[in-house]
Scaffold this active site. Sequence first.
Site, PDB file in Angstrom:
ATOM      1  N   SER A   9       0.853  -1.167   0.104  1.00  0.00           N
ATOM      2  CA  SER A   9      -0.003  -0.216  -0.048  1.00  0.00           C
ATOM      3  C   SER A   9       0.821   1.114  -0.208  1.00  0.00           C
ATOM      4  O   SER A   9       1.451   1.622   1.003  1.00  0.00           O
ATOM      5  CB  SER A   9      -0.711   0.179   1.205  1.00  0.00           C
ATOM      6  OG  SER A   9      -1.577   1.345   1.422  1.00  0.00           O
ATOM      7  N   HIS A  34      -0.512  -1.201  -4.476  1.00  0.00           N
ATOM      8  CA  HIS A  34      -1.937  -0.903  -4.137  1.00  0.00           C
ATOM      9  C   HIS A  34      -1.992   0.508  -3.790  1.00  0.00           C
ATOM     10  O   HIS A  34      -1.011   1.098  -2.926  1.00  0.00           O
ATOM     11  CB  HIS A  34      -2.321  -1.683  -2.853  1.00  0.00           C
ATOM     12  CG  HIS A  34      -3.642  -1.529  -2.162  1.00  0.00           C
ATOM     13  ND1 HIS A  34      -4.678  -2.222  -2.371  1.00  0.00           N
ATOM     14  CD2 HIS A  34      -4.122  -0.498  -1.266  1.00  0.00           C
ATOM     15  CE1 HIS A  34      -5.800  -1.592  -1.631  1.00  0.00           C
ATOM     16  NE2 HIS A  34      -5.377  -0.560  -1.035  1.00  0.00           N
ATOM     17  N   ASP A  36      -4.208   3.728  -2.645  1.00  0.00           N
ATOM     18  CA  ASP A  36      -5.337   4.433  -1.959  1.00  0.00           C
ATOM     19  C   ASP A  36      -5.772   5.592  -2.662  1.00  0.00           C
ATOM     20  O   ASP A  36      -4.804   6.617  -2.361  1.00  0.00           O
ATOM     21  CB  ASP A  36      -4.810   4.276  -0.421  1.00  0.00           C
ATOM     22  CG  ASP A  36      -4.893   2.939   0.280  1.00  0.00           C
ATOM     23  OD1 ASP A  36      -6.018   2.088  -0.177  1.00  0.00           O
ATOM     24  OD2 ASP A  36      -3.937   2.563   0.607  1.00  0.00           O
ATOM     25  N   HIS A  67      -7.510   1.248  -4.939  1.00  0.00           N
ATOM     26  CA  HIS A  67      -8.559   1.295  -3.770  1.00  0.00           C
ATOM     27  C   HIS A  67      -9.382   2.775  -3.870  1.00  0.00           C
ATOM     28  O   HIS A  67      -8.771   3.660  -3.261  1.00  0.00           O
ATOM     29  CB  HIS A  67      -8.060   0.898  -2.544  1.00  0.00           C
ATOM     30  CG  HIS A  67      -8.944   0.751  -1.599  1.00  0.00           C
ATOM     31  ND1 HIS A  67      -8.341   0.400  -0.235  1.00  0.00           N
ATOM     32  CD2 HIS A  67     -10.245   0.718  -1.483  1.00  0.00           C
ATOM     33  CE1 HIS A  67      -9.639   0.479   0.633  1.00  0.00           C
ATOM     34  NE2 HIS A  67     -10.592   0.451  -0.235  1.00  0.00           N
ATOM     35  N   GLY A 143      -9.284   5.017   5.522  1.00  0.00           N
ATOM     36  CA  GLY A 143      -8.916   6.243   5.661  1.00  0.00           C
ATOM     37  C   GLY A 143      -7.407   6.543   6.387  1.00  0.00           C
ATOM     38  O   GLY A 143      -6.801   7.593   6.120  1.00  0.00           O
ATOM     39  N   PHE A 144      -6.992   5.591   7.148  1.00  0.00           N
ATOM     40  CA  PHE A 144      -5.939   5.909   7.722  1.00  0.00           C
ATOM     41  C   PHE A 144      -4.834   4.302   7.547  1.00  0.00           C
ATOM     42  O   PHE A 144      -5.345   3.535   8.096  1.00  0.00           O
ATOM     43  CB  PHE A 144      -5.944   6.164   9.450  1.00  0.00           C
ATOM     44  CG  PHE A 144      -7.046   7.401   9.274  1.00  0.00           C
ATOM     45  CD1 PHE A 144      -6.760   8.689   9.245  1.00  0.00           C
ATOM     46  CD2 PHE A 144      -8.503   6.849   9.683  1.00  0.00           C
ATOM     47  CE1 PHE A 144      -7.581   9.572   9.676  1.00  0.00           C
ATOM     48  CE2 PHE A 144      -9.513   7.991   9.833  1.00  0.00           C
ATOM     49  CZ  PHE A 144      -8.923   9.506   9.676  1.00  0.00           C
ATOM     50  N   ASP A 176      -7.506  -6.013   3.834  1.00  0.00           N
ATOM     51  CA  ASP A 176      -6.657  -4.723   3.874  1.00  0.00           C
ATOM     52  C   ASP A 176      -6.611  -3.846   5.178  1.00  0.00           C
ATOM     53  O   ASP A 176      -7.798  -3.423   5.787  1.00  0.00           O
ATOM     54  CB  ASP A 176      -7.413  -3.845   2.737  1.00  0.00           C
ATOM     55  CG  ASP A 176      -6.454  -2.322   2.531  1.00  0.00           C
ATOM     56  OD1 ASP A 176      -5.453  -1.925   3.313  1.00  0.00           O
ATOM     57  OD2 ASP A 176      -7.110  -1.455   1.696  1.00  0.00           O
ATOM     58  N   GLY A 177      -5.504  -3.599   6.086  1.00  0.00           N
ATOM     59  CA  GLY A 177      -5.616  -2.744   6.895  1.00  0.00           C
ATOM     60  C   GLY A 177      -5.007  -3.590   8.093  1.00  0.00           C
ATOM     61  O   GLY A 177      -5.508  -4.482   8.618  1.00  0.00           O
ATOM     62  N   GLY A 178      -3.983  -3.196   8.753  1.00  0.00           N
ATOM     63  CA  GLY A 178      -3.357  -3.742   9.975  1.00  0.00           C
ATOM     64  C   GLY A 178      -2.919  -5.112   9.800  1.00  0.00           C
ATOM     65  O   GLY A 178      -2.397  -5.968  10.854  1.00  0.00           O
ATOM     66  N   GLY A 198       0.694  -1.817   4.338  1.00  0.00           N
ATOM     67  CA  GLY A 198       1.154  -0.513   4.209  1.00  0.00           C
ATOM     68  C   GLY A 198       2.510  -0.382   5.096  1.00  0.00           C
ATOM     69  O   GLY A 198       3.705  -0.694   4.784  1.00  0.00           O
TER      70      GLY A 198
HETATM   71  C1  DX5 Z   1      -6.437   2.262   4.765  1.00  0.00           C
HETATM   72  C2  DX5 Z   1      -6.029   1.779   3.479  1.00  0.00           C
HETATM   73  C3  DX5 Z   1      -4.887   0.611   3.520  1.00  0.00           C
HETATM   74  C4  DX5 Z   1      -3.657   1.264   4.418  1.00  0.00           C
HETATM   75  C5  DX5 Z   1      -3.035  -0.122   4.833  1.00  0.00           C
HETATM   76  O1  DX5 Z   1      -7.743   3.053   4.492  1.00  0.00           O
HETATM   77  O2  DX5 Z   1      -7.040   1.255   2.643  1.00  0.00           O
HETATM   78  O3  DX5 Z   1      -4.451   0.435   2.269  1.00  0.00           O
HETATM   79  O4  DX5 Z   1      -2.754   2.004   3.824  1.00  0.00           O
HETATM   80  O5  DX5 Z   1      -1.977   0.414   5.803  1.00  0.00           O
HETATM   81  P1  DX5 Z   1      -1.574  -0.401   6.990  1.00  0.00           P
HETATM   82  O6  DX5 Z   1      -0.886  -1.805   6.402  1.00  0.00           O
HETATM   83  O7  DX5 Z   1      -0.479   0.428   7.558  1.00  0.00           O
HETATM   84  O8  DX5 Z   1      -2.654  -0.581   8.165  1.00  0.00           O
HETATM   85 ZN    ZN Z   2      -6.314   0.179   0.634  1.00  0.00          ZN
END
Ligand code: DX5
Ligand code: ZN
Length: 225
Positions: A9, A34, A36, A67, A143-144, A176-178, A198
Amino acid sequence: MRTVRIAASLLAANLGQLEAEVKRMEAAQVDVIHIDVMDGHFVPYFALGADTVQAVRRLTRLPIEVHLMIQQPDRYARTFVEAGADLLIVHLESYHDPKRTISIVQDMGCRCALAINPMTLVEKTYSLLKKADQLLCMSVNPGFMGQPFIIEVLEKVRLAHSYRDKNHLHFDISIDGGVTDETVGPCVTSGANQVVVGRPLFAPKDACDASRLLRARANEVGAGG
Ligand code: DX5
Ligand code: ZN
């Protein structure tokens, strides 16, 4: 044994050094880039856009997935396909007719994924999964980056996986995420065949080490089909 795909990401990259960051991910042997996109409506902030997709397209042959965390994905689909996306990810929660948007995207020769937020029931996607190329389950609120993984999402992944098998469908399942070296194992055992990562990939100096560790943890449990 099939192995899990890793999507890097770009939100977590140092965008001032886009070329170096993309090359770093290639060296780390990620499978997908990926990107965002945020519109300040669907999520509170703005991030990235078609210019970034175009720039990344010129830098790599890796598949690019975009995304779209935006309210009107149908309106901007063509822009992102023309910018070089191989897969557009649209949210079920956006203001559009997802079935129609998936058709619009696929008719342009691009793959299309359906994404759901952590609080959205996976059953709401079932009627669309015959058409969609991928289901993306958000495991943080969109979003984060750098948020903790919402473990309850794994139950939805298990449901989607068994729905796919029962109905002889072929969509990919992405989370996706964490996702970290600790959460990637449970993602895979639940049935995901792709994870989006990410910060844990971009923050360490050695991205090769980080991606090797993620793959090792995923392979320990055996990747989902
Ligand atoms: C969140 C995004 C993710 C994010 C993942 O809104 O869609 O793609 O960048 O980041 P990490 O892996 O740090 O949670
Ligand atoms: Zn994403």
